[in-house]
Design an enzyme around this catalytic site. Structure first.
Site, mmCIF file in Angstrom:
data_model
loop_
_atom_site.group_PDB
_atom_site.id
_atom_site.type_symbol
_atom_site.label_atom_id
_atom_site.label_comp_id
_atom_site.label_asym_id
_atom_site.label_seq_id
_atom_site.Cartn_x
_atom_site.Cartn_y
_atom_site.Cartn_z
ATOM 1 N N ASP A 211 67.933 87.209 75.026
ATOM 2 C CA ASP A 211 68.587 87.606 76.027
ATOM 3 C C ASP A 211 68.401 88.316 76.487
ATOM 4 O O ASP A 211 67.593 89.162 76.039
ATOM 5 C CB ASP A 211 69.953 86.786 76.182
ATOM 6 C CG ASP A 211 70.507 86.605 77.764
ATOM 7 O OD1 ASP A 211 70.971 87.035 79.165
ATOM 8 O OD2 ASP A 211 70.729 85.010 77.799
ATOM 9 N N HIS A 234 65.634 90.125 77.695
ATOM 10 C CA HIS A 234 65.323 89.869 78.862
ATOM 11 C C HIS A 234 66.152 91.510 79.281
ATOM 12 O O HIS A 234 66.118 92.021 80.203
ATOM 13 C CB HIS A 234 66.749 89.178 79.641
ATOM 14 C CG HIS A 234 66.686 87.327 78.985
ATOM 15 N ND1 HIS A 234 67.119 87.103 80.020
ATOM 16 C CD2 HIS A 234 64.707 87.306 78.813
ATOM 17 C CE1 HIS A 234 66.693 85.453 79.420
ATOM 18 N NE2 HIS A 234 65.621 85.404 78.909
#
Length: 397
Positions: A211, A234
């Protein structure tokens, strides 16, 4: 004739330790043992000593259950992790695995590993697909709550079940030489999440996760992110902001001299439409960023709505002010090199784009630069061509 000191046995122990110049509280369990009880006891004892003390987990592998190490303490504490501690698989909706709370003058170091043993639990983590109130909560690996004047360096967080590191209510807390490792398919494993804190530094850190490498929540003030390498992951994100009511302003975020490799996003700001609050994010500065095959390298997304959990017809009420993207170079994984998608209800103000050089070699066309509800100030070179002209050139360019 006996002597009555009028102090507790433990206080006598601390005085003896001080007189012998030995203020170390060391785990004595054999490797492979569960040290939860012993560590809790040692930390409480160290916390009550009147001079600086060290809590030491030596080399070796140990089991560790949920543990909260709570201050305030009477003197500075150094927590040294030389070995590896492994989390158990019993989560039962717990909020954390290891928590350090309300400690002033705190140090954590030692080169050791916090192994969250997340692989077996990721299948149960459906928070990225469903309502946050309905999903099964998995524990954050390490929480730093209300730490004042602290430094965390030279540790590894491995395979967290949820976020690796979470910071809230901290003042003057530095993370340096941190290693965060989880596979790119691990859900909700943000590397370092910070919020409602003042004076946080994240320096010379390597983050590989599933993430956001670094995520910034509401109420964050004076954050420095420097020499961080991110990927997979991310990217480095401000937000998401606006999901909850009573959120606080974000101000003074500086991300400099960082490298992103093979990430789903680069540097981004994300806010929810139909936001539950109306706050401001201001003074956000991204500079000297290297990109290697990064999708969405520069992104302002004020329509952030994963899994359609919001009303996109209602514009975001989060105000973005004084945002700078400067000297950002490298390659994009798709044609959307720059996307500045601001709120039609509250257009972005004072956005500056300076010296952007992002290439894309895909078959679907050249890299693009998109804008909505923003008129950025353009400085120096823009590649791809910016969504607005004229271009102003600073001296020396």
């Amino acid at each position: 004739m006996g002597v009555h000191f009028g102090v507790s046995t433990f206080f006598v122990f601390c005085l003896l330790a001080l007189s012998a110049n030995a203020r170390e509280f060391r785990i004595t369990a054999r490797p492979g043992s569960d040290i939860t009880g012993e560590l809790s006891k040692l930390f409480k004892e160290a916390c009550q000593c009147v001079d600086k003390s060290t809590v030491l987990i030596p080399k070796g592998e140990f089991k560790l259950g949920e543990i909260e190490m709570m201050g305030p303490c009477k003197a500075p504490i150094i927590f040294v992790l030389q070995g590896t501690v492994r989390a158990d698989g019993n989560v039962n909706g717990k909020d954390f695995w290891v928590a350090f709370r309300r400690i002033t003058n705190f140090r954590l170091n030692g080169g050791g590993i916090f192994d969250g043993e997340g692989n077996a639990s990721w299948r149960a983590n459906n928070c990225h697909k469903t309502s946050l109130t309905q999903c099964k909560r998995l524990p954050i690996s390490i929480r730093f709550d209300y730490i004042t004047d602290g430094k965390v360096r030279d540790i590894t967080s491995l395979d967290a079940k949820n976020f690796h590191i979470n910071v809230i209510g901290a003042k003057n807390l530095t993370f340096e030489d941190i290693r965060i490792v989880a596979p790119d398919e691990s859900p909700n494993t943000d590397g370092i999440h910070v919020g409602r804190s003042d004076g946080i530094k994240i320096i010379n850190t390597n983050i590989k996760t599933g993430d956001d490498c670094i995520s910034v929540g509401d109420g964050m003030k004076n954050l420095l992110v420097e020499r961080v390498t991110c990927g997979p992951g991310h990217g480095i994100s401000i937000g998401s902001l606006g999901l909850y009511g009573h959120e606080e302003d974000v101000t003074g975020v500086k991300v400099v001299n960082c490298t992103l490799r093979n990430t789903d996003n680069g540097v981004r700001i994300k806010t929810w439409p139909s936001a539950a609050c109306s706050t401001t994010a201001s003074g956000i500065h991204f500079e000297n960023i290297i990109l290697q095959n990064v999708s969405n390298p520069i992104l302002i997304d004020q329509e952030y709505c994963p899994w359609n959990r919001c009303n996109k017809n209602k514009p975001s009420s989060i105000k973005l002010v004084d945002i700078k993207f400067k000297n950002i170079k490298g390659s994009s994984g798709n044609k959307d090199a720059v996307k500045l998608l601001c709120s039609k209800g509250f257009p972005c103000k004072n956005v500056e784009i300076g010296d952007i050089d992002i290439t894309y070699n895909g078959k679907d066309g050249p890299a693009t630069f998109q804008c909505s509800n923003v008129s950025p100030k353009l400085v120096g070179k823009q590649c791809p061509k910016a969504c607005s002209s004229p271009v102003t050139k600073q001296p020396g360019h």
